[in-house]
Design an enzyme around this catalytic site. Structure first.
Site, PDB file in Angstrom:
ATOM      1  N   ASP A 232      -0.054  -3.965  -4.049  1.00 10.63           N
ATOM      2  CA  ASP A 232      -1.195  -3.059  -4.220  1.00 10.63           C
ATOM      3  C   ASP A 232      -0.857  -1.646  -3.707  1.00 10.63           C
ATOM      4  OD1 ASP A 232      -3.609  -2.945  -5.540  1.00 10.63           O
ATOM      5  OD2 ASP A 232      -4.774  -2.953  -3.709  1.00 10.63           O
TER       6      ASP A 232
ATOM      7  N   SER B 129       0.833  -1.206   0.000  1.00 10.52           N
ATOM      8  CA  SER B 129       0.000   0.000   0.000  1.00 10.52           C
ATOM      9  C   SER B 129       0.870   1.260   0.000  1.00 10.52           C
ATOM     10  CB  SER B 129      -0.963  -0.058   1.193  1.00 10.52           C
ATOM     11  OG  SER B 129      -1.941   0.925   1.068  1.00 10.52           O
TER      12      SER B 129
ATOM     13  N   HIS C 186      -7.544  -5.495  -1.175  1.00 12.80           N
ATOM     14  CA  HIS C 186      -6.291  -4.739  -1.057  1.00 12.80           C
ATOM     15  C   HIS C 186      -5.189  -5.661  -0.526  1.00 12.80           C
ATOM     16  CE1 HIS C 186      -3.957  -1.136  -0.904  1.00 12.80           C
ATOM     17  NE2 HIS C 186      -4.080  -0.882   0.384  1.00 12.80           N
TER      18      HIS C 186
END
Ligand SMILES: *[C@@H]1O[C@H](CO)[C@@H](O)[C@H](O)[C@H]1NC(C)=O
Ligand SMILES: *[C@@H]1O[C@H](CO)[C@@H](O)[C@H](O)[C@H]1NC(C)=O
Length: 495
Positions: free
Chosen positions: A191, A165, A276
């Site tokens: 991601d 992330s 995610h």
């Protein structure tokens, strides 16, 4: 689908409102101030980020740093092994998420030093403020790597940063701020975060410039109002888009009930994070199921991939997803697509099938087929096939079929045209109106051969009807066996 979209919207809006509350002007820090900031941190002899090593089974983590002399030996650092450094992302609650420990455990199966850059104090903040801190944390990571180089003669080429992330961009900033002639060995972006990064220039986010080899896994790029959680644009040498990258199987809102049973009220964040965080679990899977590697294939979009058009491995067009990705840099960056299962092991086998139909009925047909695939190891019954369009003329249709189990080499195909209510009506009506004498050629679909390509083995095969009758009727199953009739000529004709 609709409810799943609601979840995505909720999360995006949650992040977005937090960003807005603190002003959109809070972008990443200007590039020019970088070296100074690092020097300041070094002078302070302390970083905000804690660097931990995980030497033994179940160890809670052992802190290293230039402010702790002897800490490398104490923490079991082995300079003849590579270093894999995990970098977490933005934190809602200020504690490490459980995937961190799972990833540490999975990496321990490899002959590497496993580390973590713990920047929770800065990550546990309003999103836009954490974004602003990301560059500083990247500089601290770079400073630690330079220190390893100076004190241990440990080359940065032996370093693999794995950032999730917002942590993916932290990794990028580490790579772009480390200075010197050489780059960090590898960066994997799991991601990578989209808000405040999508569409920015390569120096403002993770990019292929940041390491010798950069790979990325995109798992939650579904957009709402121009925003998504995971970044959509390619940011690596190899960008993997499992299931198209937008959303992941098993993460739908309906699965919330299952999660409720497992996690109680925690099910809500679990469900929101599901797609995610899938990027992390795909990476973990690549470590725990080394013999079941998922292959991604270069493709322009998921639509073409779903037609089975992209199962080509020539010239570096396919690669293994995750830890064991082939670190090869040939030509331009590549976007790779693949299908996965809903849980580990995620790997599926991809097949392309091509069928040339002749439809002599004037009304276009929207058929539902099932295929039974018989392999040397196993048989898969009644795999549904959707062509995605109506059969209107003498055209070749190409489609993708994915199988969880390994059926071995495909030897036999049974194709069945399933009864659909609509078709049955048409059929009956036609039989009533037109006075056929028995089976007529003008009454159904005609097909002679099925061509197949197995993505994982790159094997091409041709299947022919076992008997002479090439008419396909509803509810009827036809058997196709391996035959290699002038497939070269056919290929030329179709492509
Ligand atoms: C350090 O790693 C090397 C290479 O994997 C290995 O041969 C050696 O035994 C390790 N040393 C220690 C102290 O574990
Ligand atoms: C399909 O092929 C058949 C036989 O080759 C031919 O009679 C028919 O006109 C073709 N139909 C179309 C729509 O091209």
């Amino acid at each position: 689908m609709g409810t799943a979209r609601c979840v995505a919207v909720f999360l995006v809006l949650f992040i977005f409102t937090q960003s807005r509350a603190h002003g959109q002007s809070l972008g990443p820090e200007p590039v020019g101030r970088r070296p100074q900031a690092v020097e300041t941190e070094k002078a302070l002899q302390k970083t905000v980020t804690r660097f931990l090593l995980f030497p033994a089974e179940r160890s809670p983590g052992c802190e290293i740093g230039w402010h702790r002399p002897g800490s490398l030996q104490e923490c079991g650092f082995n300079s003849s092994r590579p270093l894999v450094l995990i970098i977490h992302g933005w934190s809602v609650d200020g504690v490490l998420e459980s995937w961190v420990h799972q990833l540490v455990a999975a990496l321990r199966t490899q002959p590497v030093n496993v580390g973590l850059a713990d920047w929770l104090p800065l990550a546990h903040n309003h999103y836009a403020i954490s974004v602003r801190s990301a560059r500083l944390v990247g500089q601290e990571v770079a400073a630690v790597l330079r220190w390893l180089e100076e004190s241990e003669d440990f080359s940065r080429s032996n370093v693999h940063l794995v950032g999730y992330s917002l942590g993916a961009h932290v990794s990028g900033f580490a790579g772009s701020s480390i200075g010197g002639k050489h780059k960090i060995g590898r960066i994997t972006g799991l991601d990578a975060a989209s808000p405040l990064f999508e569409g920015t220039s390569p120096s403002e986010r993770l990019s292929p410039e940041d390491a010798v080899f950069v790979d990325a896994i995109h798992t939650f790029t579904r957009e709402h109002m121009g925003l998504s959680v995971g970044i959509k644009q390619p940011i690596a040498h190899y960008d993997f888009y499992p299931n198209g990258g937008t959303f992941q199987p098993g993460c739908h809102f309906l699965d919330l009930y299952k999660h409720f049973a497992q996690h109680g009220l925690n099910a809500i964040p679990q469900t929101i994070k599901c797609a995610h965080e899938r990027s992390v679990h795909l990476f973990i899977d690549s470590l725990l199921h080394e013999d079941m590697r998922s292959t991604g294939y270069q493709c322009s979009n998921m639509g073409s991939f779903s037609q089975g058009l992209c199962l080509n491995c020539k010239k570096g067009r396919c690669n293994s997803l995750g830890y064991h990705a082939r670190q090869e840099l040939r030509g331009k960056s590549k976007s790779l697509y693949l299908v996965t299962r809903a849980q580990a092991p995620f790997r599926v086998y991809h097949y392309q099938f091509k069928i040339q139909f002749t439809n002599q009925i004037e009304k276009p047909i929207e058929p539902i087929f099932t295929m039974s695939l018989v392999g040397t190891k196993e048989e898969m019954q009644q795999v549904p096939v959707t062509l995605g369009e109506r059969i209107t003329s003498n055209k070749t249709y190409s489609f993708l079929v994915t199988l969880g189990p390994d059926i071995g080499e495909l030897v036999l195909i049974k194709l069945k045209w399933e009864h659909s209510a609509m078709w049955t009506n048409v059929w009956n009506t036609m039989q009533a109106i037109i006075p056929w004498g028995g089976e007529s050629r003008s009454s159904s679909l005609v097909l002679k051969t099925i061509r197949a390509k197995a993505g994982e083995t790159q094997q091409r095969m041709t299947f022919c009807l076992e008997n002479e009758d090439d008419l396909l009727h509803p509810a009827q199953e036809k058997m196709f066996v391996r035959c290699e009739v002038n497939s070269k000529a056919l290929k030329r004709k179709v492509r």
